[in-house]
Structures are given as C-alpha cells and as structure tokens.
Design a protein around this motif. Structure first.
Motif, PDB file in Angstrom:
ATOM      1  N   ALA A 121       0.844  -1.494  -0.065  1.00 57.14           N
ATOM      2  CA  ALA A 121       0.044   0.068   0.166  1.00 57.14           C
ATOM      3  C   ALA A 121       0.879   1.157   0.097  1.00 57.14           C
ATOM      4  O   ALA A 121       0.624   2.199  -0.675  1.00 57.14           O
ATOM      5  N   ARG A 397     -12.268   1.246  11.096  1.00 57.67           N
ATOM      6  CA  ARG A 397     -11.260   0.208  10.836  1.00 57.67           C
ATOM      7  C   ARG A 397     -11.949  -0.978  10.077  1.00 57.67           C
ATOM      8  O   ARG A 397     -11.870  -1.610   9.152  1.00 57.67           O
ATOM      9  N   PRO A 400     -14.524   0.670   6.645  1.00 61.43           N
ATOM     10  CA  PRO A 400     -14.151   1.976   6.198  1.00 61.43           C
ATOM     11  C   PRO A 400     -15.119   2.456   4.955  1.00 61.43           C
ATOM     12  O   PRO A 400     -15.505   1.514   4.139  1.00 61.43           O
ATOM     13  N   GLY A 404     -12.096   0.505  -0.883  1.00 61.42           N
ATOM     14  CA  GLY A 404     -10.978   0.200  -1.895  1.00 61.42           C
ATOM     15  C   GLY A 404     -10.837   1.227  -2.543  1.00 61.42           C
ATOM     16  O   GLY A 404     -11.544   2.303  -2.689  1.00 61.42           O
ATOM     17  N   ILE A 431      -8.744  -1.573   1.164  1.00 61.58           N
ATOM     18  CA  ILE A 431      -8.788  -0.928   2.525  1.00 61.58           C
ATOM     19  C   ILE A 431      -9.468  -1.828   3.451  1.00 61.58           C
ATOM     20  O   ILE A 431      -9.026  -2.124   4.492  1.00 61.58           O
ATOM     21  N   HIS A 435      -7.250  -3.428   6.767  1.00 62.45           N
ATOM     22  CA  HIS A 435      -7.713  -3.361   8.159  1.00 62.45           C
ATOM     23  C   HIS A 435      -8.070  -4.496   8.885  1.00 62.45           C
ATOM     24  O   HIS A 435      -8.147  -4.439  10.154  1.00 62.45           O
ATOM     25  N   HIS A 463       0.806   2.390   7.451  1.00 62.56           N
ATOM     26  CA  HIS A 463      -0.137   2.176   6.467  1.00 62.56           C
ATOM     27  C   HIS A 463      -0.860   0.949   6.595  1.00 62.56           C
ATOM     28  O   HIS A 463      -1.533   0.526   5.355  1.00 62.56           O
ATOM     29  N   TYR A 465      -3.474   1.451   8.552  1.00 67.61           N
ATOM     30  CA  TYR A 465      -4.806   2.019   8.768  1.00 67.61           C
ATOM     31  C   TYR A 465      -5.087   3.390   7.976  1.00 67.61           C
ATOM     32  O   TYR A 465      -4.161   4.236   8.180  1.00 67.61           O
ATOM     33  N   MET A 466      -5.895   3.276   7.155  1.00 69.93           N
ATOM     34  CA  MET A 466      -6.127   4.364   6.298  1.00 69.93           C
ATOM     35  C   MET A 466      -7.533   4.507   5.792  1.00 69.93           C
ATOM     36  O   MET A 466      -7.878   4.333   4.476  1.00 69.93           O
ATOM     37  N   SER A 469      -7.507   6.989   2.784  1.00 68.83           N
ATOM     38  CA  SER A 469      -6.482   6.811   1.991  1.00 68.83           C
ATOM     39  C   SER A 469      -5.128   7.782   2.804  1.00 68.83           C
ATOM     40  O   SER A 469      -5.396   8.455   3.644  1.00 68.83           O
ATOM     41  N   ASN A 474      -4.857  11.769  -0.902  1.00 69.65           N
ATOM     42  CA  ASN A 474      -5.802  11.252   0.102  1.00 69.65           C
ATOM     43  C   ASN A 474      -6.886  12.055   0.049  1.00 69.65           C
ATOM     44  O   ASN A 474      -6.900  13.150  -0.637  1.00 69.65           O
TER      45      ASN A 474
END
Length: 529
Positions: A121, A397, A400, A404, A431, A435, A463, A465-466, A469, A474
């Motif tokens: 990622a 988490r 999300p 993706g 994502i 997570h 990276h 946890y995002m 993004s 972002n």
C-alpha cells in the motif's frame, strides 16, 4: 480451425482457471453473448495481430508473479461477487492466502493486481498516480472529471485551488451548521422512537449529511430533511452507486455502446439527470446571489471562502475562471463525497455501538460530561472526547466508508520485496482487507477501541490503517468528515440509546461506498432526563 467449447476450456492458460463451468453448464443465451470474443481470447500470441489478444497476453505476463484464486474461463473472478453480504469476507479470505497481493480478472481483458499488505500500500500510494480508467470511468457521466477522477496538472491545479476550503477556520465555523442539521434529524427520531419496531437509520443520516454539506460548502438551505417522501437526489445517488458497481462486475457492459442500450444503462442515465438537476439548482442559486454587489463584496473580504465560492470566484493567471463543465464536475464530486461517505461512517459507528452497549455507555458518559446537560456543541469539544474518537476510529477500521481504491500505473511500480508491475497495469488496494490483516491487528474482527490509545498506536505500521487513504491523493475533506461524525455521534448518544435489531442485521455491500444492502436497522430509545 473450428473452436469448440471443450477445445477452448482445454486450451486456456493465464490466470489460474476454474474449468468447472463447462460448456454443458452454459445457457444458450450466454453462449450467444460470447460470440467473437472467444476467437479473440484464445488465438496463439505469436501469430496474432489482434489488439485485444495482444492486450490479454500482455496482462497475463504482467500478472504472472502474482498468482491468485482460480478464475472462471470467461468471466474471471466477476462471478465471485454476488452482493449477498459475503463479497468483502471473500477478499479477506483471499488476503490471508495471498498476504501481499494477487491477480483478479473481470472478464478476459481486465485484470487488477489486488494488494492487501501495508508495504505494498505504501509503495502504491506514495505517488500521485491517476485513478484507474475502468471502475472510475463508469462514474464520469455522473460526477465528471472532478478532483476524485482527474489527474496530472488539472488535478494538481484543482487540489491546490480547493485546499483552502478546508482550512481550520472554515471547519470551525461549520460545527454549528452540522449540529443544527443533526438536531433536525433527532427531532424526527423522537417521533419514531415511540414505536416498538426498529428504524432504518441510513436514509435519515444521508439526508442529515446532505443537509450539512449543502449548508457548509454550498451556502444552500434546502430543507431536505423536512420534505415529504423520498429525496430525489438521495435516491439518485443510491441508484448510481449500485449501477456503477454492477456495471464494473459485468464485463460485457464495459462497452458504452452495449451498456446504454440495456435497462441498467437507461436507469443510469435517468439517475444522472436527477443528480445533475440538483447540483445545477445549487450552482444557479449561488450565482444569482453573487450578482448582488454587497454579497460579492462580503465574499471577497472573507479571509477564508467556502467551497462553492472558491470555485465561482477563482481565476487563473490569465483571469479565466473554471469552465461550466469543470465547475459542475467539482460540485457533483463534493456533493456526493461530502455526504455519502460520512453517512456511511456514522451509520456503521452507530451499529458498532449498538452491538457493544458497554462502549456505547462509556461514550455517552464522556459526551454528557462535555455537554453539561445542554445540546449546544462547541468546537472545543472535538478535541476533548478521546473515547468516542477511539470508537469512531475502530468503526472506520472495521467498516471503512471507501472499502478500496485503485490506480493505473503511469510507470513501473517496484514493491519492497523486488516484485514489480509494468506501466499501464491496474492496481487495487482493498482497505477493508488491509484493516483486517492479522499480522498487524490482533483478533481483527473484534471491536476494540483501545487499539487506538496512544501507546497502542505508537509502533503500528503507518500504512496499516487508512480510512481516508494516504499520500498525495488522500481525501481532501477528511478533517471535515471526522468533525461531522464526532458532532453527530455526540448529539445522537446524548439523546438516544441504541440497540441492535437481531432479526434485521445489516448485509454489507461494497458499492462506491460501504453500504448495507438492507439498510442499518436499530432500535432507538429516548433517554430519560
């Protein structure tokens, strides 16, 4: 040489092939659809000059270092995603079997490298690579070439232009607008909470977040929460998100000429028109307001303008403003992103807290101490609700809002382990699965807000946890979104107790945002004062 179906099945190479879908299991209608595509797919690469064939074999070579789950001989992995609530769970299973990444095929000519590991990622998101030109292309007729989709100098110019719209001082002024919109929703809930049955909250929250973004970013007061019946814009967004996702999974619908002749294509155009009517109305009203010299002077004197005023008043070095097309694209983009993602985030947070009443009560105690018996929410409260913030982060988490993101590579991408993908390839980051990576999250399916204490967060991979993004592309509105979710959660928990409806549990479905196929049904009970 004549090509029989069994000859085709025996000849197929490339992605790992599931041959259980033989000719005897295909319906005549499906066989008819295949047509010329079979000849294109299975010609030998050395002798073929067909562009489609060359493209397929190029993809096969590019994806060879990344083996994946068995693929159907024609549909690839598209048939694996049925929107029955298990699609995301399936990607989690794949991510455990292929912890860094693997190939995923949607039909014979579209392949993605799906990645799940924080190291991969980080490599993908470190640059400002453009969004992929398959999935995001299906959104173009709806949201246009706005900040979400555009690339290169246009993206850079628009990003730089719009960033001041999310300045600290601007966000501070929005808190009261968000609180006002939330209170309208809660007053409606009081009438519903007298009933025994559960209430579908996602739609109510969508109206509230739409009301908020219209007031905050567009200076538009719509009364959308008080209208009778279903809001046409909200319904259009639901429809467009569903149809874009369905189109992506149906490879023969990737061609515009075919798609817009289908019932879904006709529905998509109709929903686009409804969404555009709404945004055109917002733009027109603000343009009319700015014809008033006093209003125009007031805007020019403001240190920080809101989103739509920035768009309407901006000029380049030659004194030229945004074109009408670019203006509507940005308004369409932020109208959608500014309400739908936060509606998803708030809805899933409430579901998590309803599942875990002990965490719900701790949040409520924290909030009630802040509010001191009042409902007036202050900007300063946002930084003084640590437990509620940890619960919000944990719900983001697990659920999300954007499950993706994907990119199209403009240059080769080399991963830390030495594997690489050539330019032109599509790379998708899940994502949702990232997570839930057990190498970075203990007991990943458990709702545990204490993961986000400072000491537990300190040594975590940056990276892993995002929810918004990371990197140059972002989410530009992530601070606005976090603030709105905190304000809404605080005012909701201050007035209501939430309980899960065990006979109507949500069925999660990844569209453009993470939704529930049947909505989010919770029992709401007004608290005694």
């Amino acid at each position: 040489m004549a090509i029989s179906m069994e000859n085709v099945l025996g000849k197929l190479e490339g992605p790992m092939v599931d041959k259980s879908y033989g000719a005897d299991k295909l319906q005549p209608r499906v066989l008819k659809e295949i047509g010329q595509a079979l000849v294109v797919i299975f010609q030998e690469p050395p002798s073929s000059k067909n562009k489609k064939t060359a493209h397929r074999w190029k993809l096969i070579a590019a994806m060879k270092p990344f083996p994946g789950p068995p693929a159907h001989w024609l549909y690839g992995h598209a048939h694996e995603f049925s929107q029955d609530g298990t699609d995301l769970d399936k990607t989690v299973v794949w991510s455990q079997k292929y912890p860094y990444g693997h190939q995923v095929w949607f039909g014979p000519f579209t392949a993605y490298l799906a990645v799940y590991h924080p190291d991969y990622a980080k490599a993908l998101l470190a640059s400002s690579e453009p969004k992929d030109d398959v999935a995001y292309r299906f959104m173009l007729p709806w949201i246009g070439d706005g900040l979400l989709i555009n690339s290169g100098q246009k993206w850079y110019r628009h990003r730089r232009l719009l960033t001041p719209g999310f300045h600290y001082d601007i966000l501070k002024s929005y808190v009261q607008e968000i609180a006002e919109s939330t209170k309208i929703m809660l007053d409606k809930w009081e009438l519903l909470s007298t009933k025994e049955q559960s209430v579908e909250l996602y739609h109510h929250i969508s109206l509230m977040t739409l009301d908020s973004i219209l007031k905050c970013a567009f200076s538009f007061h719509s009364n959308c929460q008080l209208e009778r019946g279903n809001n046409s814009y909200i319904q259009a967004v639901y429809e467009l998100g569903f149809l874009a996702s369905e189109r992506f999974k149906t490879f023969q619908h990737h061609y515009d000429l075919i798609y817009y002749l289908t019932p879904n294509g006709i529905r998509f155009r109709r929903a686009c028109n409804l969404a555009h009517e709404h945004t055109d109305k917002v733009i027109h009203q603000r343009k009319e307001a700015l014809k008033d010299e006093k209003e125009l002077e007031r805007i020019k004197e403001k240190k920080h303008r809101d989103f739509l005023d920035i768009l309407l008043c901006s000029r380049d070095e030659n004194g030229i403003g945004l074109s009408d097309e670019d203006l509507r694209a940005e308004v369409d983009t932020f109208m959608f992103e500014g309400h739908d993602t936060t509606a998803s985030g708030i809805s899933w947070l409430l579901y998590c807290l309803a599942q875990h009443p002990e965490h719900q009560q701790k949040c409520r105690q924290e909030i009630q101490e802040l509010l001191g018996g009042q409902e007036k929410f202050q900007w300063e409260f946002l930084s003084n609700m640590p437990y509620t913030t940890m619960c919000l982060k944990e719900s983001l988490r697990l659920y999300p809002p954007l499950p993706g993101v994907s990119r199209k590579l403009s240059k080769p991408l080399i991963f830390p382990d030495g594997k690489q993908v050539p330019a032109g390839c599509l790379v998708a980051l899940s994502i949702y699965s990232l997570h839930r990576n057990p190498n970075f999250w203990d007991d990943p399916e458990k709702f545990n807000p204490l993961r986000f204490t400072p000491e537990n967060s300190e040594n975590r991979h940056h990276h892993s946890y995002m929810p918004f993004s990371v990197g140059p592309r972002n989410c530009i509105g992530q601070h606005f979104a976090m603030n709105e979710m905190k304000v809404a959660a605080a005012l909701i928990l201050n007035r209501f107790e939430l309980e899960v409806d065990e006979i109507n549990l949500p069925i999660k479905t990844p569209q453009i945002v993470l939704r529930s196929k049947n909505g989010i049904h919770l029992k709401i009970k007004k608290l005694e004062k």
